[in-house]
Design an enzyme around this catalytic site. Structure first.
Site, mmCIF file in Angstrom:
data_model
loop_
_atom_site.group_PDB
_atom_site.id
_atom_site.type_symbol
_atom_site.label_atom_id
_atom_site.label_comp_id
_atom_site.label_asym_id
_atom_site.label_seq_id
_atom_site.Cartn_x
_atom_site.Cartn_y
_atom_site.Cartn_z
ATOM 1 N N ASP A 162 -2.012 0.826 5.533
ATOM 2 C CA ASP A 162 -2.575 -0.500 5.735
ATOM 3 C C ASP A 162 -1.565 -1.526 5.227
ATOM 4 O O ASP A 162 -0.577 -1.177 4.577
ATOM 5 C CB ASP A 162 -3.911 -0.564 4.988
ATOM 6 C CG ASP A 162 -4.830 -1.642 5.522
ATOM 7 O OD1 ASP A 162 -4.519 -2.216 6.583
ATOM 8 O OD2 ASP A 162 -5.844 -1.918 4.869
ATOM 9 N N HIS A 163 -1.874 -2.782 5.537
ATOM 10 C CA HIS A 163 -1.042 -3.934 5.122
ATOM 11 C C HIS A 163 0.200 -3.611 4.306
ATOM 12 O O HIS A 163 0.101 -3.106 3.185
ATOM 13 C CB HIS A 163 -1.860 -4.872 4.250
ATOM 14 C CG HIS A 163 -3.071 -5.387 4.922
ATOM 15 N ND1 HIS A 163 -3.847 -6.354 4.383
ATOM 16 C CD2 HIS A 163 -3.639 -5.078 6.114
ATOM 17 C CE1 HIS A 163 -4.849 -6.611 5.194
ATOM 18 N NE2 HIS A 163 -4.743 -5.837 6.263
ATOM 19 N N CYS A 172 -11.305 2.139 3.150
ATOM 20 C CA CYS A 172 -10.206 1.172 2.995
ATOM 21 C C CYS A 172 -9.963 0.946 1.507
ATOM 22 O O CYS A 172 -10.759 0.293 0.833
ATOM 23 C CB CYS A 172 -10.539 -0.141 3.705
ATOM 24 S SG CYS A 172 -9.230 -1.369 3.486
ATOM 25 N N TYR A 185 1.079 -6.961 8.758
ATOM 26 C CA TYR A 185 1.330 -5.998 9.843
ATOM 27 C C TYR A 185 2.761 -6.005 10.376
ATOM 28 O O TYR A 185 3.003 -5.882 11.573
ATOM 29 C CB TYR A 185 0.317 -6.205 10.977
ATOM 30 C CG TYR A 185 -1.065 -5.756 10.564
ATOM 31 C CD1 TYR A 185 -1.408 -4.410 10.581
ATOM 32 C CD2 TYR A 185 -2.006 -6.664 10.086
ATOM 33 C CE1 TYR A 185 -2.655 -3.988 10.160
ATOM 34 C CE2 TYR A 185 -3.266 -6.246 9.659
ATOM 35 C CZ TYR A 185 -3.574 -4.901 9.705
ATOM 36 O OH TYR A 185 -4.811 -4.469 9.282
ATOM 37 N N HIS A 237 -7.803 3.682 5.591
ATOM 38 C CA HIS A 237 -6.789 2.617 5.517
ATOM 39 C C HIS A 237 -6.236 2.692 4.104
ATOM 40 O O HIS A 237 -6.990 2.477 3.149
ATOM 41 C CB HIS A 237 -7.438 1.245 5.661
ATOM 42 C CG HIS A 237 -7.881 0.899 7.044
ATOM 43 N ND1 HIS A 237 -8.531 -0.274 7.330
ATOM 44 C CD2 HIS A 237 -7.723 1.543 8.224
ATOM 45 C CE1 HIS A 237 -8.784 -0.331 8.633
ATOM 46 N NE2 HIS A 237 -8.325 0.761 9.192
ATOM 47 N N HIS A 274 -15.992 -0.487 8.349
ATOM 48 C CA HIS A 274 -14.993 -0.972 7.394
ATOM 49 C C HIS A 274 -15.714 -1.697 6.264
ATOM 50 O O HIS A 274 -16.624 -2.474 6.517
ATOM 51 C CB HIS A 274 -14.047 -1.937 8.133
ATOM 52 C CG HIS A 274 -12.831 -2.314 7.362
ATOM 53 N ND1 HIS A 274 -12.860 -3.212 6.326
ATOM 54 C CD2 HIS A 274 -11.545 -1.911 7.485
ATOM 55 C CE1 HIS A 274 -11.632 -3.347 5.847
ATOM 56 N NE2 HIS A 274 -10.816 -2.570 6.519
HETATM 57 C C1 DNO Z 1 -7.430 -6.703 8.444
HETATM 58 C C2 DNO Z 1 -8.267 -5.595 8.876
HETATM 59 C C3 DNO Z 1 -9.600 -6.021 9.418
HETATM 60 C C4 DNO Z 1 -10.234 -4.832 10.094
HETATM 61 C C5 DNO Z 1 -11.629 -5.071 10.540
HETATM 62 C C6 DNO Z 1 -12.263 -3.810 11.088
HETATM 63 O O1 DNO Z 1 -6.288 -6.515 8.211
HETATM 64 O O2 DNO Z 1 -8.428 -4.662 7.860
HETATM 65 O O3 DNO Z 1 -9.453 -7.080 10.303
HETATM 66 O O4 DNO Z 1 -9.485 -4.494 11.218
HETATM 67 O O5 DNO Z 1 -12.417 -5.528 9.479
HETATM 68 O O6 DNO Z 1 -13.331 -4.149 11.851
#
Ligand code: DNO
Length: 347
Positions: free
Chosen positions: A308-309, A234, A322, A263, A196
Protein backbone atom coordinates in the site's frame (compact mmCIF):
# COMPACT_ATOMS: atom_id res chain seq x y z
CA UNK A 1 -0.46 -15.29 -1.10
CA UNK A 2 -0.55 -13.53 -4.42
CA UNK A 3 1.36 -10.26 -4.72
CA UNK A 4 -0.50 -7.55 -6.65
CA UNK A 5 -0.11 -3.87 -7.50
CA UNK A 6 -2.76 -1.18 -7.76
CA UNK A 7 -3.09 0.22 -11.28
CA UNK A 8 -5.43 3.10 -12.14
CA UNK A 9 -6.23 1.91 -15.66
CA UNK A 10 -5.09 3.46 -18.90
CA UNK A 11 -4.72 6.93 -17.41
CA UNK A 12 -2.21 5.66 -14.83
CA UNK A 13 1.24 7.07 -15.54
CA UNK A 14 2.75 3.71 -14.59
CA UNK A 15 2.66 1.23 -17.49
CA UNK A 16 1.72 -2.41 -17.01
CA UNK A 17 5.00 -3.31 -18.72
CA UNK A 18 6.82 -1.85 -15.68
CA UNK A 19 4.54 -3.47 -13.14
CA UNK A 20 5.14 -6.93 -14.59
CA UNK A 21 8.89 -6.50 -14.03
CA UNK A 22 8.50 -6.20 -10.26
CA UNK A 23 9.56 -9.59 -8.88
CA UNK A 24 6.74 -12.01 -8.03
CA UNK A 25 3.97 -9.72 -9.31
CA UNK A 26 0.96 -11.91 -10.11
CA UNK A 27 -1.47 -9.25 -11.23
CA UNK A 28 -2.99 -5.84 -10.81
CA UNK A 29 -5.77 -4.41 -8.71
CA UNK A 30 -7.82 -2.06 -10.82
CA UNK A 31 -11.29 -0.74 -11.68
CA UNK A 32 -13.44 0.89 -14.35
CA UNK A 33 -13.15 4.57 -13.48
CA UNK A 34 -15.20 6.39 -16.08
CA UNK A 35 -18.66 5.12 -15.03
CA UNK A 36 -20.49 7.19 -12.38
CA UNK A 37 -20.79 5.54 -8.96
CA UNK A 38 -23.82 3.26 -8.81
CA UNK A 39 -24.14 2.50 -12.53
CA UNK A 40 -23.42 -0.78 -14.30
CA UNK A 41 -19.94 -1.15 -15.83
CA UNK A 42 -20.12 -1.86 -19.57
CA UNK A 43 -18.79 -5.30 -20.48
CA UNK A 44 -16.49 -3.65 -23.08
CA UNK A 45 -14.73 -1.61 -20.39
CA UNK A 46 -14.18 -4.67 -18.23
CA UNK A 47 -12.99 -6.69 -21.24
CA UNK A 48 -10.56 -3.92 -22.23
CA UNK A 49 -8.91 -3.93 -18.80
CA UNK A 50 -8.70 -7.69 -18.86
CA UNK A 51 -7.17 -7.71 -22.32
CA UNK A 52 -4.48 -5.19 -21.30
CA UNK A 53 -3.64 -7.32 -18.28
CA UNK A 54 -3.50 -10.49 -20.39
CA UNK A 55 -1.18 -8.80 -22.90
CA UNK A 56 1.19 -8.01 -20.06
CA UNK A 57 1.08 -11.41 -18.40
CA UNK A 58 -0.75 -10.01 -15.37
CA UNK A 59 -3.91 -11.34 -13.72
CA UNK A 60 -6.95 -9.24 -12.97
CA UNK A 61 -8.46 -11.10 -10.03
CA UNK A 62 -8.97 -8.16 -7.68
CA UNK A 63 -11.08 -5.07 -8.23
CA UNK A 64 -10.61 -2.01 -6.01
CA UNK A 65 -13.16 -0.65 -5.78
CA UNK A 66 -16.67 -1.17 -6.93
CA UNK A 67 -17.79 1.93 -5.02
CA UNK A 68 -21.01 1.86 -3.04
CA UNK A 69 -23.52 4.60 -3.90
CA UNK A 70 -24.27 7.02 -1.05
CA UNK A 71 -28.00 6.19 -1.33
CA UNK A 72 -27.17 2.63 -0.20
CA UNK A 73 -25.20 3.95 2.78
CA UNK A 74 -27.97 6.42 3.57
CA UNK A 75 -30.66 3.72 3.25
CA UNK A 76 -32.68 5.80 0.78
CA UNK A 77 -35.55 4.13 -1.12
CA UNK A 78 -33.48 4.24 -4.34
CA UNK A 79 -30.96 1.85 -2.78
CA UNK A 80 -32.59 -1.27 -4.23
CA UNK A 81 -31.85 -0.13 -7.77
CA UNK A 82 -28.21 0.57 -6.85
CA UNK A 83 -27.88 -2.78 -5.09
CA UNK A 84 -29.24 -4.53 -8.20
CA UNK A 85 -26.65 -2.65 -10.30
CA UNK A 86 -23.92 -3.64 -7.85
CA UNK A 87 -24.93 -7.30 -8.10
CA UNK A 88 -24.88 -7.03 -11.89
CA UNK A 89 -21.33 -5.62 -11.73
CA UNK A 90 -20.28 -8.56 -9.60
CA UNK A 91 -21.73 -11.03 -12.10
CA UNK A 92 -19.96 -9.27 -14.97
CA UNK A 93 -16.66 -9.26 -13.09
CA UNK A 94 -17.06 -12.92 -12.21
CA UNK A 95 -17.40 -13.70 -15.91
CA UNK A 96 -13.83 -12.52 -16.55
CA UNK A 97 -12.32 -14.30 -13.56
CA UNK A 98 -12.39 -11.63 -10.85
CA UNK A 99 -12.28 -13.30 -7.43
CA UNK A 100 -12.16 -10.46 -4.94
CA UNK A 101 -13.82 -7.04 -4.75
CA UNK A 102 -12.57 -4.40 -2.33
CA UNK A 103 -15.05 -1.73 -1.25
CA UNK A 104 -15.76 0.45 1.73
CA UNK A 105 -18.75 1.76 3.60
CA UNK A 106 -17.42 5.12 4.72
CA UNK A 107 -19.81 8.02 4.21
CA UNK A 108 -18.58 10.68 1.74
CA UNK A 109 -14.78 10.43 2.22
CA UNK A 110 -12.98 7.10 1.93
CA UNK A 111 -9.65 8.46 3.21
CA UNK A 112 -8.52 11.71 4.79
CA UNK A 113 -5.14 13.32 5.22
CA UNK A 114 -4.12 16.85 6.13
CA UNK A 115 -0.97 16.95 3.98
CA UNK A 116 -0.22 14.87 0.89
CA UNK A 117 3.44 15.83 0.71
CA UNK A 118 5.06 15.90 4.09
CA UNK A 119 8.77 16.26 3.44
CA UNK A 120 11.12 13.89 5.31
CA UNK A 121 14.77 14.70 6.13
CA UNK A 122 15.93 12.38 3.31
CA UNK A 123 14.04 14.48 0.73
CA UNK A 124 11.23 11.96 0.18
CA UNK A 125 7.62 12.95 0.85
CA UNK A 126 4.48 11.14 1.94
CA UNK A 127 0.94 11.61 3.20
CA UNK A 128 0.24 12.50 6.79
CA UNK A 129 -2.66 13.21 9.13
CA UNK A 130 -2.82 15.70 11.96
CA UNK A 131 -6.07 15.46 13.90
CA UNK A 132 -5.92 18.96 15.36
CA UNK A 133 -5.47 20.46 11.90
CA UNK A 134 -8.46 18.54 10.63
CA UNK A 135 -10.61 19.64 13.56
CA UNK A 136 -9.80 23.25 12.76
CA UNK A 137 -11.47 22.97 9.34
CA UNK A 138 -14.88 24.55 9.00
CA UNK A 139 -17.37 21.83 7.92
CA UNK A 140 -19.43 24.54 6.21
CA UNK A 141 -16.57 25.39 3.84
CA UNK A 142 -14.58 22.21 3.60
CA UNK A 143 -11.44 22.10 1.53
CA UNK A 144 -9.48 18.90 1.94
CA UNK A 145 -6.24 17.78 0.31
CA UNK A 146 -7.10 15.41 -2.54
CA UNK A 147 -10.86 15.93 -2.35
CA UNK A 148 -11.61 19.36 -3.77
CA UNK A 149 -12.31 18.04 -7.28
CA UNK A 150 -14.58 15.21 -6.14
CA UNK A 151 -17.50 17.25 -4.82
CA UNK A 152 -18.87 20.77 -5.32
CA UNK A 153 -19.50 22.65 -2.06
CA UNK A 154 -23.24 22.22 -2.63
CA UNK A 155 -22.98 18.46 -3.07
CA UNK A 156 -20.80 18.20 -0.02
CA UNK A 157 -23.11 20.28 2.16
CA UNK A 158 -26.08 18.22 0.91
CA UNK A 159 -24.37 14.97 1.86
CA UNK A 160 -23.24 16.21 5.26
CA UNK A 161 -26.81 17.32 5.97
CA UNK A 162 -28.23 13.96 4.83
CA UNK A 163 -25.87 12.06 7.15
CA UNK A 164 -26.72 14.32 10.09
CA UNK A 165 -29.73 12.03 10.65
CA UNK A 166 -27.89 8.72 10.21
CA UNK A 167 -26.67 7.06 13.40
CA UNK A 168 -23.96 4.40 13.63
CA UNK A 169 -26.70 1.81 14.13
CA UNK A 170 -28.53 2.90 11.01
CA UNK A 171 -25.38 2.91 8.93
CA UNK A 172 -24.58 -0.58 10.19
CA UNK A 173 -28.10 -1.80 9.34
CA UNK A 174 -27.68 -0.31 5.87
CA UNK A 175 -24.40 -2.21 5.45
CA UNK A 176 -26.08 -5.46 6.47
CA UNK A 177 -28.97 -4.79 4.09
CA UNK A 178 -26.48 -4.17 1.27
CA UNK A 179 -24.45 -7.29 2.02
CA UNK A 180 -27.50 -9.53 2.24
CA UNK A 181 -28.64 -8.07 -1.08
CA UNK A 182 -25.41 -8.90 -2.92
CA UNK A 183 -24.46 -12.25 -1.35
CA UNK A 184 -26.44 -14.30 -3.90
CA UNK A 185 -24.47 -12.60 -6.73
CA UNK A 186 -21.21 -13.29 -4.88
CA UNK A 187 -22.12 -16.96 -4.60
CA UNK A 188 -23.02 -17.12 -8.27
CA UNK A 189 -19.93 -15.20 -9.44
CA UNK A 190 -17.60 -16.82 -6.85
CA UNK A 191 -16.46 -13.42 -5.63
CA UNK A 192 -15.29 -12.56 -2.13
CA UNK A 193 -16.23 -9.12 -0.86
CA UNK A 194 -13.42 -7.42 1.07
CA UNK A 195 -14.55 -4.45 3.11
CA UNK A 196 -11.85 -1.84 3.65
CA UNK A 197 -11.58 -0.42 7.17
CA UNK A 198 -12.22 3.23 7.91
CA UNK A 199 -9.25 5.43 7.11
CA UNK A 200 -8.52 6.76 9.65
CA UNK A 201 -10.61 4.65 12.03
CA UNK A 202 -12.79 7.29 13.71
CA UNK A 203 -15.71 9.60 12.91
CA UNK A 204 -15.19 13.01 11.40
CA UNK A 205 -17.31 16.05 10.58
CA UNK A 206 -20.21 14.27 12.26
CA UNK A 207 -20.04 11.42 9.73
CA UNK A 208 -20.45 8.00 11.35
CA UNK A 209 -17.86 5.29 10.72
CA UNK A 210 -18.55 1.66 11.54
CA UNK A 211 -15.60 -0.48 10.36
CA UNK A 212 -12.81 0.78 12.58
CA UNK A 213 -12.04 -1.96 15.09
CA UNK A 214 -12.10 -5.66 15.89
CA UNK A 215 -15.51 -5.29 17.56
CA UNK A 216 -16.86 -3.70 14.37
CA UNK A 217 -15.61 -6.55 12.20
CA UNK A 218 -16.95 -9.15 14.62
CA UNK A 219 -20.37 -7.54 14.55
CA UNK A 220 -20.38 -7.48 10.75
CA UNK A 221 -19.33 -11.13 10.38
CA UNK A 222 -21.91 -12.17 12.95
CA UNK A 223 -24.65 -10.34 11.06
CA UNK A 224 -23.62 -11.75 7.66
CA UNK A 225 -21.71 -15.01 8.18
CA UNK A 226 -21.63 -15.97 4.49
CA UNK A 227 -18.05 -17.02 3.61
CA UNK A 228 -18.05 -14.52 0.72
CA UNK A 229 -18.25 -11.73 3.26
CA UNK A 230 -14.60 -10.88 3.89
CA UNK A 231 -12.27 -8.05 4.73
CA UNK A 232 -9.39 -6.03 3.37
CA UNK A 233 -6.83 -6.10 6.14
CA UNK A 234 -5.37 -2.60 5.73
CA UNK A 235 -2.51 -2.20 8.18
CA UNK A 236 -2.21 1.57 7.77
CA UNK A 237 -5.90 2.27 8.29
CA UNK A 238 -6.47 -0.09 11.21
CA UNK A 239 -3.05 0.72 12.62
CA UNK A 240 -3.80 4.44 12.89
CA UNK A 241 -6.09 3.45 15.77
CA UNK A 242 -3.79 2.53 18.62
CA UNK A 243 -6.64 0.51 20.12
CA UNK A 244 -6.23 -2.07 17.33
CA UNK A 245 -3.81 -4.93 17.99
CA UNK A 246 -2.83 -5.72 14.42
CA UNK A 247 -0.94 -8.98 14.96
CA UNK A 248 -3.80 -10.39 17.00
CA UNK A 249 -6.36 -9.25 14.44
CA UNK A 250 -4.32 -10.61 11.50
CA UNK A 251 -4.07 -13.98 13.27
CA UNK A 252 -7.73 -14.12 14.23
CA UNK A 253 -9.23 -13.19 10.88
CA UNK A 254 -6.72 -15.16 8.80
CA UNK A 255 -7.60 -18.23 10.86
CA UNK A 256 -11.29 -17.56 10.31
CA UNK A 257 -10.66 -17.34 6.55
CA UNK A 258 -12.02 -13.77 6.43
CA UNK A 259 -9.00 -11.93 4.98
CA UNK A 260 -9.28 -12.02 1.22
CA UNK A 261 -7.02 -9.03 0.61
CA UNK A 262 -4.23 -7.32 2.55
CA UNK A 263 -3.04 -3.74 2.08
CA UNK A 264 0.31 -3.54 3.77
CA UNK A 265 1.93 -0.23 4.63
CA UNK A 266 3.75 1.38 7.50
CA UNK A 267 2.87 4.49 9.49
CA UNK A 268 4.76 6.40 12.15
CA UNK A 269 2.77 7.65 15.14
CA UNK A 270 3.30 11.34 15.67
CA UNK A 271 0.65 11.94 18.32
CA UNK A 272 -2.36 10.11 19.78
CA UNK A 273 -4.31 10.47 16.52
CA UNK A 274 -1.55 11.78 14.26
CA UNK A 275 0.54 9.78 11.86
CA UNK A 276 2.79 10.03 8.84
CA UNK A 277 3.11 7.35 6.19
CA UNK A 278 6.61 5.97 5.73
CA UNK A 279 8.54 3.33 3.81
CA UNK A 280 7.23 -0.22 4.33
CA UNK A 281 9.91 -1.60 6.66
CA UNK A 282 9.11 -2.39 10.27
CA UNK A 283 12.05 -0.19 11.25
CA UNK A 284 10.59 2.79 9.36
CA UNK A 285 7.56 3.26 11.59
CA UNK A 286 5.36 2.12 14.44
CA UNK A 287 3.74 -1.08 13.16
CA UNK A 288 5.34 -4.52 13.40
CA UNK A 289 5.08 -5.36 9.71
CA UNK A 290 7.00 -8.61 10.04
CA UNK A 291 4.87 -9.67 13.02
CA UNK A 292 1.73 -9.04 10.97
CA UNK A 293 3.04 -11.06 8.02
CA UNK A 294 4.03 -13.90 10.35
CA UNK A 295 0.55 -13.87 11.89
CA UNK A 296 -1.04 -14.03 8.45
CA UNK A 297 1.18 -16.87 7.24
CA UNK A 298 0.94 -18.94 10.42
CA UNK A 299 -2.83 -18.78 10.27
CA UNK A 300 -3.20 -19.95 6.71
CA UNK A 301 -3.74 -16.68 4.85
CA UNK A 302 -4.02 -17.36 1.12
CA UNK A 303 -5.38 -14.08 -0.17
CA UNK A 304 -4.07 -11.20 -2.23
CA UNK A 305 -1.51 -8.71 -0.97
CA UNK A 306 -0.55 -5.34 -2.27
CA UNK A 307 2.10 -2.94 -1.08
CA UNK A 308 0.00 0.00 0.00
CA UNK A 309 0.91 3.69 -0.22
CA UNK A 310 4.57 4.43 -0.66
CA UNK A 311 6.51 7.68 -0.48
CA UNK A 312 7.59 9.76 -3.43
CA UNK A 313 11.29 9.04 -3.87
CA UNK A 314 13.98 9.50 -6.54
CA UNK A 315 12.31 12.65 -7.85
CA UNK A 316 9.04 10.91 -8.70
CA UNK A 317 5.91 13.03 -8.39
CA UNK A 318 3.32 10.26 -8.28
CA UNK A 319 -0.36 10.19 -7.45
CA UNK A 320 -0.33 10.63 -3.64
CA UNK A 321 0.64 7.24 -2.19
CA UNK A 322 0.72 5.55 -5.57
CA UNK A 323 4.11 6.18 -7.17
CA UNK A 324 6.04 3.34 -8.75
CA UNK A 325 9.38 3.30 -6.95
CA UNK A 326 8.53 3.06 -3.30
CA UNK A 327 5.66 0.64 -3.85
CA UNK A 328 8.03 -1.57 -5.87
CA UNK A 329 10.51 -1.44 -2.98
CA UNK A 330 7.62 -2.28 -0.66
CA UNK A 331 6.67 -5.29 -2.78
CA UNK A 332 10.26 -6.52 -2.73
CA UNK A 333 10.38 -6.18 1.06
CA UNK A 334 7.03 -7.91 1.54
CA UNK A 335 8.08 -10.75 -0.76
CA UNK A 336 11.07 -11.25 1.52
CA UNK A 337 8.95 -11.24 4.66
CA UNK A 338 6.49 -13.77 3.25
CA UNK A 339 9.33 -16.04 2.11
CA UNK A 340 10.92 -15.86 5.56
CA UNK A 341 7.63 -16.43 7.39
CA UNK A 342 6.77 -19.39 5.20
CA UNK A 343 10.23 -20.97 5.66
CA UNK A 344 10.02 -20.39 9.39
CA UNK A 345 6.72 -22.21 9.46
CA UNK A 346 8.08 -25.26 7.64
CA UNK A 347 11.31 -25.71 9.58
C1 DNO B 1 -6.69 4.92 -0.68
C2 DNO B 1 -7.38 3.64 -0.68
C3 DNO B 1 -8.88 3.77 -0.63
C4 DNO B 1 -9.47 2.41 -0.94
C5 DNO B 1 -10.95 2.36 -0.77
C6 DNO B 1 -11.47 0.95 -0.95
O1 DNO B 1 -5.54 4.96 -0.94
O2 DNO B 1 -6.93 2.82 0.35
O3 DNO B 1 -9.32 4.72 -1.54
O4 DNO B 1 -9.18 2.08 -2.26
O5 DNO B 1 -11.32 2.80 0.50
O6 DNO B 1 -12.80 1.01 -1.22
Amino acid sequence: MKMTFRWYGESDSIPLSYIRQIPNMSGVVTAVYRVPVGEVWPREDIARLKELCDQNGLEMEVIESVPVHEDIKLGRPTRDRYIANYAENLRRLGEVGVKCVCYNFMPVFDWLRTNLKLEAPDGSNSLCYCHEELMKLDPKHLSLPGWDESYTQDELQGLLAAYANVSHEQLFDNLVYFLKGIMPACQEAKIDMAIHPDDPPWDMFGLPRIISSEADYDRMFAAVPDPHNGMTFCTGSLGAGRFNDLTAMAAKYAKAGRISFAHIRQIRYEGEKDFAESGHLTSSGSLDIYGIVQALVKNGFVGYVRPDHGRNIWGEDGKPGYGLYDRALGAAYLNGLFEAAEKELHT
